[in-house]
Motif scaffolding. Structure first.
Motif, PDB file in Angstrom:
ATOM      1  N   GLY A   1      -5.676   4.952  11.802  1.00  0.00           N
ATOM      2  CA  GLY A   1      -5.675   5.983  11.475  1.00  0.00           C
ATOM      3  C   GLY A   1      -6.211   6.767  10.635  1.00  0.00           C
ATOM      4  O   GLY A   1      -6.632   6.530   9.677  1.00  0.00           O
ATOM      5  N   PRO A   2      -6.264   8.018  11.023  1.00  0.00           N
ATOM      6  CA  PRO A   2      -7.168   9.373   9.686  1.00  0.00           C
ATOM      7  C   PRO A   2      -5.644   9.344   9.259  1.00  0.00           C
ATOM      8  O   PRO A   2      -5.216   9.757   8.872  1.00  0.00           O
ATOM      9  CB  PRO A   2      -6.919  10.240  10.654  1.00  0.00           C
ATOM     10  N   ALA A   3      -5.081   7.780   8.217  1.00  0.00           N
ATOM     11  CA  ALA A   3      -4.076   7.888   7.766  1.00  0.00           C
ATOM     12  C   ALA A   3      -4.089   8.332   6.246  1.00  0.00           C
ATOM     13  O   ALA A   3      -5.167   9.139   5.930  1.00  0.00           O
ATOM     14  CB  ALA A   3      -3.901   6.956   7.063  1.00  0.00           C
ATOM     15  N   VAL A   4      -3.291   9.030   5.813  1.00  0.00           N
ATOM     16  CA  VAL A   4      -3.041   9.316   4.389  1.00  0.00           C
ATOM     17  C   VAL A   4      -2.482   9.269   3.080  1.00  0.00           C
ATOM     18  O   VAL A   4      -1.360   8.487   3.965  1.00  0.00           O
ATOM     19  CB  VAL A   4      -2.475  11.170   4.458  1.00  0.00           C
ATOM     20  N   ASP A   5      -2.523   9.298   2.197  1.00  0.00           N
ATOM     21  CA  ASP A   5      -2.078   8.800   1.412  1.00  0.00           C
ATOM     22  C   ASP A   5      -0.047   9.429   1.477  1.00  0.00           C
ATOM     23  O   ASP A   5       0.358  10.413   1.548  1.00  0.00           O
ATOM     24  CB  ASP A   5      -1.882   9.390  -0.350  1.00  0.00           C
ATOM     25  N   ARG A   6       0.898   7.733   1.580  1.00  0.00           N
ATOM     26  CA  ARG A   6       2.254   8.584   1.682  1.00  0.00           C
ATOM     27  C   ARG A   6       3.026   8.362   0.000  1.00  0.00           C
ATOM     28  O   ARG A   6       3.185   7.294  -0.435  1.00  0.00           O
ATOM     29  CB  ARG A   6       3.351   7.761   2.468  1.00  0.00           C
ATOM     30  N   PRO A   7       3.744   9.106  -0.507  1.00  0.00           N
ATOM     31  CA  PRO A   7       4.744   8.731  -1.530  1.00  0.00           C
ATOM     32  C   PRO A   7       5.499   7.435  -1.418  1.00  0.00           C
ATOM     33  O   PRO A   7       6.430   7.831  -0.171  1.00  0.00           O
ATOM     34  CB  PRO A   7       5.644  10.003  -1.914  1.00  0.00           C
ATOM     35  N   GLY A   8       6.133   6.786  -2.442  1.00  0.00           N
ATOM     36  CA  GLY A   8       7.270   5.673  -1.931  1.00  0.00           C
ATOM     37  C   GLY A   8       6.752   4.129  -1.631  1.00  0.00           C
ATOM     38  O   GLY A   8       7.126   3.908  -1.026  1.00  0.00           O
ATOM     39  N   THR A   9       5.617   4.336  -1.895  1.00  0.00           N
ATOM     40  CA  THR A   9       4.383   3.189  -0.865  1.00  0.00           C
ATOM     41  C   THR A   9       4.276   1.549  -1.815  1.00  0.00           C
ATOM     42  O   THR A   9       3.724   1.335  -2.041  1.00  0.00           O
ATOM     43  CB  THR A   9       4.077   3.773  -0.117  1.00  0.00           C
ATOM     44  N   SER A  10       3.504   2.363  -3.258  1.00  0.00           N
ATOM     45  CA  SER A  10       2.816   1.534  -3.808  1.00  0.00           C
ATOM     46  C   SER A  10       4.271   0.807  -4.709  1.00  0.00           C
ATOM     47  O   SER A  10       5.287   0.575  -3.972  1.00  0.00           O
ATOM     48  CB  SER A  10       2.728   2.688  -5.149  1.00  0.00           C
ATOM     49  N   CYS A  11       3.257  -0.459  -5.098  1.00  0.00           N
ATOM     50  CA  CYS A  11       4.461  -1.389  -6.120  1.00  0.00           C
ATOM     51  C   CYS A  11       4.841  -0.752  -7.215  1.00  0.00           C
ATOM     52  O   CYS A  11       6.818  -1.200  -7.085  1.00  0.00           O
ATOM     53  CB  CYS A  11       3.168  -2.235  -6.406  1.00  0.00           C
ATOM     54  N   ALA A  12       5.121   0.369  -7.768  1.00  0.00           N
ATOM     55  CA  ALA A  12       5.533   0.905  -8.221  1.00  0.00           C
ATOM     56  C   ALA A  12       7.028   1.114  -8.096  1.00  0.00           C
ATOM     57  O   ALA A  12       8.051   1.959  -8.502  1.00  0.00           O
ATOM     58  CB  ALA A  12       4.865   2.553  -9.661  1.00  0.00           C
ATOM     59  N   ASP A  13       6.987   1.456  -6.732  1.00  0.00           N
ATOM     60  CA  ASP A  13       7.570   2.586  -6.313  1.00  0.00           C
ATOM     61  C   ASP A  13       8.498   1.645  -4.990  1.00  0.00           C
ATOM     62  O   ASP A  13       9.723   1.375  -5.734  1.00  0.00           O
ATOM     63  CB  ASP A  13       7.318   3.058  -5.288  1.00  0.00           C
ATOM     64  N   VAL A  14       8.375   0.274  -4.912  1.00  0.00           N
ATOM     65  CA  VAL A  14       9.207  -0.842  -4.052  1.00  0.00           C
ATOM     66  C   VAL A  14       9.321  -1.682  -4.361  1.00  0.00           C
ATOM     67  O   VAL A  14       9.782  -2.992  -4.167  1.00  0.00           O
ATOM     68  CB  VAL A  14       8.413  -0.461  -2.000  1.00  0.00           C
ATOM     69  N   GLY A  15       8.365  -2.159  -5.898  1.00  0.00           N
ATOM     70  CA  GLY A  15       8.544  -3.704  -5.996  1.00  0.00           C
ATOM     71  C   GLY A  15       7.494  -4.846  -5.372  1.00  0.00           C
ATOM     72  O   GLY A  15       7.250  -4.577  -4.733  1.00  0.00           O
ATOM     73  N   VAL A  16       6.877  -5.760  -5.685  1.00  0.00           N
ATOM     74  CA  VAL A  16       6.103  -6.373  -5.293  1.00  0.00           C
ATOM     75  C   VAL A  16       6.109  -7.835  -5.688  1.00  0.00           C
ATOM     76  O   VAL A  16       6.709  -8.158  -6.986  1.00  0.00           O
ATOM     77  CB  VAL A  16       4.479  -5.958  -5.560  1.00  0.00           C
ATOM     78  N   LEU A  17       6.579  -9.218  -5.653  1.00  0.00           N
ATOM     79  CA  LEU A  17       6.543 -10.808  -5.795  1.00  0.00           C
ATOM     80  C   LEU A  17       5.224 -10.933  -6.068  1.00  0.00           C
ATOM     81  O   LEU A  17       4.228 -11.021  -5.082  1.00  0.00           O
ATOM     82  CB  LEU A  17       7.527 -11.566  -5.003  1.00  0.00           C
ATOM     83  N   GLY A  18       5.030 -11.139  -7.299  1.00  0.00           N
ATOM     84  CA  GLY A  18       3.423 -11.588  -7.262  1.00  0.00           C
ATOM     85  C   GLY A  18       3.321 -12.597  -7.219  1.00  0.00           C
ATOM     86  O   GLY A  18       1.994 -12.517  -6.665  1.00  0.00           O
ATOM     87  N   PRO A  19       3.090 -13.937  -6.618  1.00  0.00           N
ATOM     88  CA  PRO A  19       2.835 -15.331  -5.625  1.00  0.00           C
ATOM     89  C   PRO A  19       1.811 -14.655  -4.089  1.00  0.00           C
ATOM     90  O   PRO A  19       1.262 -14.158  -3.758  1.00  0.00           O
ATOM     91  CB  PRO A  19       3.599 -16.067  -5.685  1.00  0.00           C
TER      92      PRO A  19
END
Length: 258
Positions: A179-197
């Motif tokens: 849809g016509p999405a907008v950027d949302r704070p708190g949803t990036s890898c810097a905020d939630v983390g991510v496992l490399g693989p």
């Protein structure tokens, strides 16, 4: 007809013996031009496999520099690359991997204004960017250019991947999904983390789908979404409907019909 050099015949030997690809498919890859938007966790593994497979030209688009916290998942870069533009470091690494690939580094941030020019002349666009505004701009530019878009995204342990052909109704575009999405704070890898693989899995699958579209082997996955759950160790695929009222591809398809 595009000719494969002797060194390329040896380099791509394991691909050339694939019945579904062969010499004809390899020549299609050599002629192809692919733009990668975002040289982060998804763009890195995707670029490595596209370069290794012999895609003729890769345009690398990113305005960021390499930082220490990138190295846990952005596998193109080394400690020595810290502080360097990602596209510069990536181009050097990919050139060392395969000198037969033409690499075009573009240190710029793609947006709605710059997308048409940056993606002009491409055969396929691969989007691993990290903002909805960029993704929507890429989607619109791909529709206007009439080329497939391979888009992936990841969370902490999960990811998703779709092939979008909004220029070819009744197939949906990326905006039909979000849809016509907008950027949302708190949803990036810097905020939630991510496992490399997780990035490696989705980025590699993005490369697979790009190669499938370029060389026309197997069944196109356009119009479906692959959803990966790394915590549960499962993945599934769902079919995506086209939104007839989509502001990105709805008007485009109507214009084609008229």
């Amino acid at each position: 007809m595009t000719r494969l050099e002797d060194a390329e015949l040896e380099r791509y030997a394991r691909q050339l013996i694939l019945r579904e690809l062969g010499g004809a498919g390899q020549r299609k890859l050599k002629q192809a031009r692919v733009a990668l938007v975002g040289m982060g966790g998804l763009g890195c593994p995707a670029a490595l496999y596209l370069a290794a497979a012999g895609v003729g030209q890769l345009t690398l688009i990113d305005d960021d520099i390499v930082s220490l916290d990138n190295l846990q998942r952005q596998i193109l870069y080394t400690t020595a690359d810290i502080g360097q533009p990602k596209v510069t470091a990536a181009a050097a690494r990919l050139a060392a991997l395969n000198p037969h690939v033409d690499l075009v580094p573009v240190q710029a941030r793609l947006d709605a204004d710059t997308a048409p020019a940056l993606l002009d002349g491409q055969d396929l666009v691969l989007d691993g960017s990290d903002s909805f505004s960029t993704r929507l701009a890429v989607n619109r530019a791909a529709i206007a250019a009439g080329v497939p878009l391979v888009a992936g995204s990841i969370g902490a342990f999960d990811g998703q991947l779709g092939v979008f052909k909004g220029h070819a109704p009744p197939l949906p575009c990326y905006q039909c999904l979000v849809g016509p999405a907008v950027d949302r704070p708190g949803t990036s890898c810097a905020d939630v983390g991510v496992l490399g693989p997780t990035a490696g899995i989705i980025g590699s699958l993005m490369a697979l789908e790009a190669l499938r579209e370029l060389a026309a082997f197997g069944d196109s996955q356009a119009g479906t979404l692959m959803i990966f759950d790394g915590l549960a160790g499962r993945q599934r695929r769902v079919r995506l409907p086209r939104d007839p009222g989509c502001a990105a591809c709805g008007h485009h398809s109507a214009a084609i019909a008229s």
